[in-house]
Design a protein around this motif. Sequence first.
Motif, short mmCIF file in Angstrom:
data_model
loop_
_atom_site.label_atom_id
_atom_site.label_comp_id
_atom_site.label_asym_id
_atom_site.label_seq_id
_atom_site.Cartn_x
_atom_site.Cartn_y
_atom_site.Cartn_z
N LEU A 52 0.99 -1.09 0.15
CA LEU A 52 0.13 0.17 -0.10
C LEU A 52 0.98 1.41 0.05
O LEU A 52 0.53 2.21 -0.61
N LEU A 53 2.09 1.28 0.85
CA LEU A 53 2.72 2.47 0.96
C LEU A 53 3.54 2.41 -0.32
O LEU A 53 3.84 3.99 -0.89
N TYR A 54 4.02 1.44 -0.92
CA TYR A 54 4.61 1.78 -2.28
C TYR A 54 3.57 2.21 -3.48
O TYR A 54 4.31 3.26 -4.00
N SER A 55 2.54 1.82 -3.37
CA SER A 55 1.56 2.45 -4.28
C SER A 55 1.28 3.86 -4.23
O SER A 55 0.99 4.79 -5.05
N LEU A 56 1.26 4.31 -2.73
CA LEU A 56 0.79 5.67 -2.47
C LEU A 56 2.16 6.27 -2.98
O LEU A 56 1.81 7.65 -3.18
N ALA A 57 3.18 5.79 -2.77
CA ALA A 57 4.37 6.58 -3.01
C ALA A 57 4.36 6.75 -4.51
O ALA A 57 4.84 8.11 -5.08
N PHE A 58 3.95 5.91 -5.36
CA PHE A 58 4.17 5.93 -6.83
C PHE A 58 2.93 7.00 -6.98
O PHE A 58 3.26 8.12 -7.91
N LEU A 59 1.91 7.24 -6.47
CA LEU A 59 0.75 8.19 -6.58
C LEU A 59 1.33 9.61 -6.35
O LEU A 59 1.20 10.43 -7.13
N ILE A 60 2.03 9.75 -5.09
CA ILE A 60 2.74 10.87 -4.74
C ILE A 60 3.46 11.77 -5.68
O ILE A 60 3.62 12.64 -5.98
N ILE A 61 4.47 10.60 -6.22
CA ILE A 61 5.61 10.94 -7.19
C ILE A 61 5.10 11.32 -8.61
O ILE A 61 5.45 12.61 -9.29
N THR A 62 3.90 10.77 -8.87
CA THR A 62 3.27 11.03 -10.01
C THR A 62 2.40 12.42 -10.21
O THR A 62 2.56 13.20 -10.99
N PHE A 63 1.80 12.50 -8.97
CA PHE A 63 1.25 14.02 -8.80
C PHE A 63 2.19 15.02 -8.63
O PHE A 63 2.02 16.25 -8.83
#
Length: 163
Positions: A52-63
Amino acid sequence: MDTVIQIIIILLFTLVFIQDLKLRAIHISLPILILIFGLISYFRNGYSVINLLYSLAFLIITFGGLYLYLSAKNKRFTNPFKRNMGLGDVLFFVAVIPFFSLHNYILFFITGMLFSIVGFLIIKLVVKTDLVPLAGLLALYLIILKIASYSAGFDVFFTNLLN
């Protein structure tokens, strides 16, 4: 119990689709409920918090990249959530994190955007609008994925599809 949770999730996705299509906005309770039921399903299946944290990090980096791109393009700091994307869209992206492994979430993000472009072009033929119902189209995409996954007996959400 898992079947009931999946039915509730599909109903919530349907509500997001209908509401976003009609209003070009979704009520904040929908992504919250999707996240809650997604987390229940996620942890019932024994998956770890780190995914979950990795996916959230991906989203934060993308945005974060979107923010930097728009700021550079406009030559001033630009909030992408004022003109380019709604808060409901962002909340929806966060809410669906528990439905995917990291690799499949990235794949969903990319293919979901492509699906949304095609969906918006079809909608634009019928209704004259410049507002993309992104969360609604992504919800429709998830409904299709869930039904296809169930029908095929193949888990497209957690099976590594990139190998």
